[in-house]
Design a protein around this motif. Structure first.
Motif, PDB file in Angstrom:
ATOM      1  N   HIS A  71      38.382  43.261  43.019  1.00 28.77           N
ATOM      2  CA  HIS A  71      39.349  42.804  42.016  1.00 28.77           C
ATOM      3  C   HIS A  71      40.757  43.300  42.352  1.00 28.77           C
ATOM      4  O   HIS A  71      41.727  42.565  42.202  1.00 28.77           O
ATOM      5  CB  HIS A  71      38.944  43.277  40.620  1.00 28.77           C
ATOM      6  CG  HIS A  71      37.840  42.447  40.018  1.00 28.77           C
ATOM      7  ND1 HIS A  71      38.004  41.110  39.726  1.00 28.77           N
ATOM      8  CD2 HIS A  71      36.581  42.748  39.675  1.00 28.77           C
ATOM      9  CE1 HIS A  71      36.874  40.643  39.224  1.00 28.77           C
ATOM     10  NE2 HIS A  71      35.989  41.617  39.181  1.00 28.77           N
ATOM     11  N   ASN A 117      43.998  40.928  43.749  1.00 27.91           N
ATOM     12  CA  ASN A 117      45.344  40.956  43.172  1.00 27.91           C
ATOM     13  C   ASN A 117      46.378  41.122  44.269  1.00 27.91           C
ATOM     14  O   ASN A 117      47.397  40.423  44.283  1.00 27.91           O
ATOM     15  CB  ASN A 117      45.484  42.111  42.173  1.00 27.91           C
ATOM     16  CG  ASN A 117      44.843  41.803  40.844  1.00 27.91           C
ATOM     17  OD1 ASN A 117      44.480  40.662  40.579  1.00 27.91           O
ATOM     18  ND2 ASN A 117      44.687  42.813  40.015  1.00 27.91           N
ATOM     19  N   LYS A 141      46.700  37.905  45.921  1.00 23.04           N
ATOM     20  CA  LYS A 141      47.226  36.868  45.044  1.00 23.04           C
ATOM     21  C   LYS A 141      48.708  37.038  44.746  1.00 23.04           C
ATOM     22  O   LYS A 141      49.442  36.065  44.639  1.00 23.04           O
ATOM     23  CB  LYS A 141      46.415  36.925  43.746  1.00 23.04           C
ATOM     24  CG  LYS A 141      46.553  35.766  42.841  1.00 23.04           C
ATOM     25  CD  LYS A 141      45.362  35.684  41.908  1.00 23.04           C
ATOM     26  CE  LYS A 141      45.449  36.620  40.740  1.00 23.04           C
ATOM     27  NZ  LYS A 141      44.481  36.300  39.678  1.00 23.04           N
ATOM     28  N   GLY A 174      40.754  41.131  35.813  1.00 20.70           N
ATOM     29  CA  GLY A 174      40.399  41.870  37.033  1.00 20.70           C
ATOM     30  C   GLY A 174      40.561  43.378  36.911  1.00 20.70           C
ATOM     31  O   GLY A 174      39.644  44.142  37.199  1.00 20.70           O
TER      32      GLY A 174
END
Ligand code: ATP
Ligand code: MG
Length: 268
Positions: A162, A166, A169, A228
């Protein structure tokens, strides 16, 4: 009624104290249950909203394809199918997250604890990310030979994933992601840094709240539910560890997430 003997009086006082304490404890559990309940209600509301968005897109594109298939140019059909596939996987991810998080919030994670070396686990996650996101660069600096901790290895990887997701992303196209892994004060310390926009100080704790998504300007371009980090913290805390957002070691712009987990047989 005959007056109470000193012994009876003593008993009476003890009983009253006991009842008082039990009442306090009951009030306390009631409060906690109420909080959990209101969180659950809020949860269901946000969750159905979050699921409705991709579901509406799915229905819309599928209907268009059904009605206009013969008239649509090949390219459009391909594009709509791509959207359908993206939105479906978004829904699956979301449902998976919701499942994980509801178990965490209710304290029902069934963890299979084992003493494991975290370094190869982190190494394999980095390897997977390198393959999956070839446009990003992943550095991995470890200064310990081994970091044995009592964890559930699958959940540990899920928490790390998670945080890594991030980093991927929220970094621009050629993002640099760096992992520092060390042993410090009886803990395994894993620091994940990226060179994206970072999280402003005032949102660094809030970012761990369920469904919280800071910085609209960043998030408008990146899909996500805001779960997340909540999941990552829930899991790591189940290992008696901590997760925080910090400054980068260089002080430069970007996000740094620091995970600390007590070492097995460490000084903690
Ligand atoms: N590496 C990062 N760089 C910049 N902002 C971040 C980073 N990681 C998290 N954030 C901010 O914290 C918020 C919460 O993160 P979290 O991972 O919980 O949710 P999400 O990424 O929005 O959605 P999800 O993880 O559920 O797909 C994000 O919306 C984003 O604003
Ligand atoms: Mg996320």
């Amino acid at each position: 009624m005959a007056p109470m003997t000193p012994k009876e009086q003593d008993w009476n006082e003890r009983l009253e104290r006991e009842v008082y304490q039990r009442t306090l404890a009951l009030q306390d559990s009631l409060k906690r249950l109420e909080a959990l309940n209101s969180m659950r209600a809020q949860f269901v509301a946000i969750m159905s909203h979050e699921l409705r968005t991709p579901a509406t897109a799915l229905i819309g594109y599928a209907d268009t394809l059904k009605e206009k298939w013969a008239k649509l140019p090949e390219k459009k059909i391909q594009k709509y199918l791509d959207v359908i596939s993206e939105e479906s996987s978004r829904m699956v991810t979301l449902m998976q997250e919701i499942f994980e998080i509801s178990r965490i919030l209710e304290g029902k994670l069934s963890l299979q604890f084992q003493t494991a070396d975290l370094i190869p686990l982190i190494g394999s996650a980095v390897k997977e990310f390198r393959l999956r996101y070839a446009d990003k660069s992943f550095g991995f600096k470890e200064t310990a030979d081994s970091l044995e901790a009592k964890v559930d290895t699958l959940y540990f990887k899920s928490a790390l994933t998670h945080v890594l997701l991030n980093a991927v992303k929220y970094t621009p196209d050629k993002g640099n992601i760096l992992l520092f892994v060390e042993s410090k004060g009886g803990e395994a310390v894993i620091r994940i840094e990226d060179d994206g926009p970072g999280i402003p100080r005032e949102y660094r704790e809030k970012a761990f709240e369920p469904f919280f998504r800071s910085m609209d300007n960043v998030n408008r371009k990146t899909p996500g539910a805001g779960l997340g980090l909540t999941i990552a913290r829930g899991v790591i805390e189940a290992f008696k560890g901590r997760v925080v957002v910090a400054d980068k070691l260089t002080g430069k712009q970007g996000c740094a997430v620091v995970i600390s987990i007590p070492l097995a047989g460490g000084s903690s």
